[in-house]
Design an enzyme around this catalytic site. Sequence first.
Site, short mmCIF file in Angstrom:
data_model
loop_
_atom_site.label_atom_id
_atom_site.label_comp_id
_atom_site.label_asym_id
_atom_site.label_seq_id
_atom_site.Cartn_x
_atom_site.Cartn_y
_atom_site.Cartn_z
N ASP A 1 36.25 -11.34 19.81
CA ASP A 1 35.73 -12.58 20.38
C ASP A 1 34.32 -12.88 19.85
OD1 ASP A 1 38.04 -12.93 21.79
OD2 ASP A 1 37.22 -12.26 23.71
N GLU B 1 42.54 -17.38 15.33
CA GLU B 1 41.46 -17.16 14.37
C GLU B 1 41.40 -18.28 13.35
OE1 GLU B 1 44.92 -14.53 12.84
OE2 GLU B 1 44.15 -15.21 14.77
#
Length: 356
Positions: free
Chosen positions: A231, A257
């Site tokens: 994260d 992503e």
Amino acid sequence: MAAAPAQKMPVPDIAAQVTHAMRVMGIAPIPRNYELYYEAYIGSNPKLTKELAALGSKATQEELDEIGMRYFAHIHRPATLETAHRNLSAQLTEILNMLRDEQHALENYNQILGEAYRNINGKSATGVELLRHAINILADATNATMTEGKERVENVVQKSFEIESIRQELDEYKRIANTDSLTRLANRRAFDERLTGVYNSEKSRHTTGLLVADIDHFKKVNDAYGHPVGDKILATVGNLIRLTVPREAFVARTGGEEFAVIVSDLSPEECQAVAERVRAAVAATPFKNSKTGINYGPITLSIGICMVSEADDPTDLYQKSDLALYCAKNGGRNRVVHYEDGMRKDSGKSWLIYRR
């Protein structure tokens, strides 16, 4: 003699106990309220438990929703939007009633003018007293109408300020709903809206491009260091993209992503240059833990580009940019590829392996 089997302790029915407690306190048994009292009951959030206890048995729904927005915004935001909608509707209703009152006052004033006109022009209208009486009636009616009108104007102005405040509140909720909570960039919902709009202007079609970027080998990073580290990397990459592209560019996190950038007023060569700067900025950034010294890198991006003029519609534009991204992955990663006619995915390999 065989020993009697041990009796199992009954498992408490937490849901039933929470529901019963809410019913005793007169709390509406709706999902967002149950969420609050369930968390308070199991004690997972002491601050929440303390706040609910302070309300006692006379908690209003507004008080509960205020607490809910602080602890469970994902559940309570729709209720807040409903409240804002109700407030806006109430303000508009009041303004409509004011306008109706104004219309009624003007109709009465018009009636008084008509009666005064008929009295003055009537055959029986003689003498100064009659004229003076008619003038006094007109003066009183005019003053009353002007006073009432001034008050209504002030009320309408005040209501307009209140409506503007509600509008700003709704705009803020929309901004939150269109923002990715991790990277603070636009989310997929906002991206889809913006992508649809790029085809509204014929002039901008030849100078607008879509960049689709994906972090290379990101699954390996998550598997090796855990999602909290992943994260932080996502947030850092998102910030790097935002700082590297032109200020007016639209930047979104469109998937796990994956990021997307819509750039305007640029030639294909300039779009390519922007993408290269983004790729280089991420590749040159060290991703290390400042306390432990652990190096999570290298972190790199693969980027695909397609110009709006090269696609028929938003869906085609995204698919062609995604195809260029696939070719960047297939070509070795950490590179930028511009869409070209004839590009295709290798039918012998799964695209999913390049998404990890």
